[in-house]
Design a protein around this motif. Structure first.
Motif, PDB file in Angstrom:
ATOM      1  N   GLY A 102      12.256 -26.563  24.864  1.00  0.00           N
ATOM      2  CA  GLY A 102      10.565 -26.577  24.727  1.00  0.00           C
ATOM      3  C   GLY A 102      10.301 -27.391  23.591  1.00  0.00           C
ATOM      4  O   GLY A 102       9.149 -28.054  23.591  1.00  0.00           O
ATOM      5  N   LEU A 148       7.604 -25.152  32.150  1.00  0.00           N
ATOM      6  CA  LEU A 148       7.885 -24.306  31.240  1.00  0.00           C
ATOM      7  C   LEU A 148       6.883 -23.401  31.040  1.00  0.00           C
ATOM      8  O   LEU A 148       7.099 -22.399  30.901  1.00  0.00           O
ATOM      9  N   ASP A 159       4.138 -22.713  32.982  1.00  0.00           N
ATOM     10  CA  ASP A 159       3.813 -21.882  34.199  1.00  0.00           C
ATOM     11  C   ASP A 159       5.247 -21.373  34.913  1.00  0.00           C
ATOM     12  O   ASP A 159       5.260 -21.154  35.950  1.00  0.00           O
ATOM     13  N   GLY A 160       6.316 -21.303  33.953  1.00  0.00           N
ATOM     14  CA  GLY A 160       7.674 -20.900  34.897  1.00  0.00           C
ATOM     15  C   GLY A 160       7.609 -19.359  34.759  1.00  0.00           C
ATOM     16  O   GLY A 160       7.236 -18.558  35.607  1.00  0.00           O
ATOM     17  N   THR A 161       8.497 -19.028  33.873  1.00  0.00           N
ATOM     18  CA  THR A 161       8.745 -17.594  33.646  1.00  0.00           C
ATOM     19  C   THR A 161       7.940 -16.991  32.509  1.00  0.00           C
ATOM     20  O   THR A 161       7.560 -17.844  31.478  1.00  0.00           O
ATOM     21  N   GLU A 197       9.250 -15.760  29.725  1.00  0.00           N
ATOM     22  CA  GLU A 197      10.244 -16.212  28.560  1.00  0.00           C
ATOM     23  C   GLU A 197       9.765 -17.704  28.357  1.00  0.00           C
ATOM     24  O   GLU A 197       9.467 -17.940  27.210  1.00  0.00           O
ATOM     25  N   SER A 198       9.708 -18.402  29.459  1.00  0.00           N
ATOM     26  CA  SER A 198       9.664 -19.976  29.301  1.00  0.00           C
ATOM     27  C   SER A 198       8.244 -19.985  28.777  1.00  0.00           C
ATOM     28  O   SER A 198       7.817 -21.038  27.859  1.00  0.00           O
ATOM     29  N   LYS A 216       7.863 -19.354  25.054  1.00  0.00           N
ATOM     30  CA  LYS A 216       8.826 -20.443  24.111  1.00  0.00           C
ATOM     31  C   LYS A 216       7.997 -21.370  23.964  1.00  0.00           C
ATOM     32  O   LYS A 216       7.792 -22.262  22.996  1.00  0.00           O
TER      33      LYS A 216
END
Lengths: 250, 315
Positions: free
Chosen positions: A93, A146, A148-150, A152-153, A156
């Motif tokens: 990231g 990243l 709009d993913g999970t 956690e992502s 980060k």
């Protein structure tokens, strides 16, 4: 005039070299084989751009210098790259955020540099622009994925954006040399890219569900050779062999 | 069709040099042998990125830096299309990679040696890629279609790498005394491991006979090794380097070079995991997978969100 042009060309070359070098550190360690290939590819583009610029610098310099002289024989304080380029890779990231901010700048910068009164710079800009369009697509798509993913992502990626934000101001300000080169019709005013840069960055961050950082204090110094502590180590590693064997050719 | 009939069809294709394709019937053991061999080959490309990647940030000129990065990128590409060829046999890439990380699957043991100086980039290109070409050119005619086609492209690029490596050695060998010593030292360290790349002697090779019958392999390990020695020794002598083998000499009668005994104990030890870098290499691959897990998860989650949105729109 020659000195100004030389300095102007060199600092752009330095940015491309230092960022390309950083990205090449990912080789063999990417999150997915396909990404390994993409990162290596982009790293090669940056290094290729730096070589074109250093070769032009050597021609302007006229003292029988070579591209390798500028890359391997100059010290920390001689390098004029943007600070953002020398930041360590961090996690994926961080690497993506660093590239994204730089790519938006490059895209706008080269779009204008193609109109430079200096024909060589205009030609380098035209070739670079094709590559930078792809770099921007790559980094922007990953910011969105990243962001709009999970959960956690997202966390980060927001953290990476916030951390690197302070190094983006330098991309959008001018020093005397920028102003002089622009006056001569050769260079581009970074400040003229500001609105377009913010619009592009904002659009991508919005789509990524990420917030634009509020911090308004920006680090500067790269262009005048006042760097972060990271650059010294990068150069020590990159330059050690030619410096250990000053008589050698490779 | 009866199993016997299928077996006969398969054999007659082999006899007529007709390629076996993914949807064709094939014996289970043929499939397993290919999965083992192609995955080992793919893993070797991927693990092989590490010892050379070790010198990317220290390459001594911009031209060398860019060439080395491009070479390592080619290797990543080879890995990618070899994994794809393997997947046509029904083995998923993720499973093959798990087998690599658990130590179940092997890769070329040469990559368990460390790259200590810049000259190692020359020696690897010249010797390791040279040996790989010797092994791989006949694979362009291997009986399984997707593997043979992948190898055509791999070989073209490997031959470019080999020339690039030799050119690095040549430049060093005619350079300063320190550069020449660096080149000689690299040859001393990489020569024997390169000869081991062809695998155990024919009398001890457990896979060779069956693989030759299936036309997966076209030459034996010893034949390939001899051809490599014959080709490489004059190249080294031409640039003034000495091979670390006192028994190495031209045999007029045979028309080949004689060479000394290979230390097979070392070979089997490195295969077993006792080489200087076995643990580091696998650790680096595992770390790449673990550190990238959140990135791959995010990409999958994002793709799913996108898909849901477009399904909603369509509905």
């Amino acid at each position: 005039m020659t000195n100004d042009l030389l300095k102007y060309v060199l600092r752009r070359a330095d940015s491309e070299l230092v960022l390309g070098h950083r990205m090449s550190e990912w080789c063999g360690h990417g999150p997915e084989l396909e990404e390994d290939i993409a990162l290596i590819n982009i790293s090669l583009d940056h290094l290729g751009q730096s070589r074109s610029l250093y070769q032009y610098a050597a021609a302007v310099d006229g003292e029988a210098k070579t591209e390798d002289h500028y890359a391997f024989q100059r010290n920390e304080r001689d390098f004029g790259n943007f600070l953002i380029c020398e930041l360590p890779n961090g996690h994926y990231g961080n690497t993506i955020a660093r590239s994204f901010f730089y790519d938006v700048h490059s895209l706008l910068f080269y779009e204008r540099l193609v109109h430079s009164a200096d024909k060589t710079l205009a030609a380098i800009a035209e070739k670079s622009l094709k590559e930078v369009k792809y770099h921007f697509r790559h980094s922007a798509e990953w910011v969105i994925r990243l962001g709009d993913g999970t959960e956690e992502s997202h966390a980060k990626m927001q953290e990476a954006i916030d951390e690197i934000w302070t190094y983006t101001g330098e991309l959008l300000t001018d020093d005397e040399l920028d102003i002089e080169m622009n006056k001569q019709g050769i260079g581009v005013l970074n400040s003229s890219l500001k609105d377009a840069w913010y619009n592009k960055v904002e659009a991508v961050l919005n789509e990524a569900t990420l917030k634009i950082p509020e911090g308004a204090y920006f680090q500067t110094g790269g262009k005048s050779g006042i760097h972060t502590e990271h650059l010294g180590y990068l150069l020590a590693e990159m330059q050690y062999l030619p410096r250990q064997h000053p008589e050698a050719t490779w | 069709m009866s199993e016997e009939q299928l077996q006969r069809d398969f054999q007659s294709k082999l006899d007529a040099e007709i390629r076996i394709e993914p949807k064709d019937w094939m014996p289970d053991d043929y499939r397993k042998t290919l999965i083992r061999q192609i995955s080992q080959h793919a893993h070797s490309e991927i693990v092989g990125m590490l010892p050379e990647g070790n010198w990317i940030t220290r390459a001594p000129s911009l031209r060398r830096k860019v060439a080395l990065i491009a070479k390592v990128q080619d290797e990543a590409g080879h890995g990618l299309y070899l994994y794809s060829a393997m997947e046509t046999l029904g083995e998923p890439r993720s499973k093959a990679i798990d087998d690599l990380h658990s130590g179940k699957a092997k890769y070329s043991s040469i990559f368990n040696y460390p790259t200590l100086t810049w000259a190692d980039m020359g020696a690897i290109g010249w010797l390791v890629d040279g040996a790989a070409i010797q092994n791989q050119v006949p694979l362009c005619r291997t009986s399984y279609g997707p593997y043979a086609r992948a190898m055509v492209r791999v070989c073209k690029e490997e031959s470019f790498h080999q020339r690039q490596g030799y050119e690095i050695m040549m430049e060093l060998a005619k350079g300063t005394p320190a550069q020449k010593a660096m080149a000689q030292d690299a040859l001393n360290r990489w020569w024997w491991p390169s000869l081991m790349m062809f695998g155990p002697p024919d009398k001890d090779s457990k896979h060779t006979a069956q693989s030759m019958a299936w036309k997966i392999k076209r030459h034996t390990n010893d034949e390939l090794r001899q051809a490599f020695v014959d080709k490489t020794v004059p190249q080294g002598e031409f640039i003034g380097l000495t091979f670390p083998d006192k028994d190495l000499k031209w045999n007029e009668e045979k028309g080949h070079y004689d060479f000394g005994d290979i230390n097979w104990d070392e070979f089997y030890n490195v295969i077993k995991g006792n080489g200087p870098c076995n643990k580091e290499r696998i650790k680096a691959r595992r770390a790449a997978k673990e550190n990238g897990a959140w990135v791959r998860d995010a990409a999958a989650a994002y793709a799913k969100k996108k898909q849901n949105k477009s399904t909603e729109k369509a509905a």
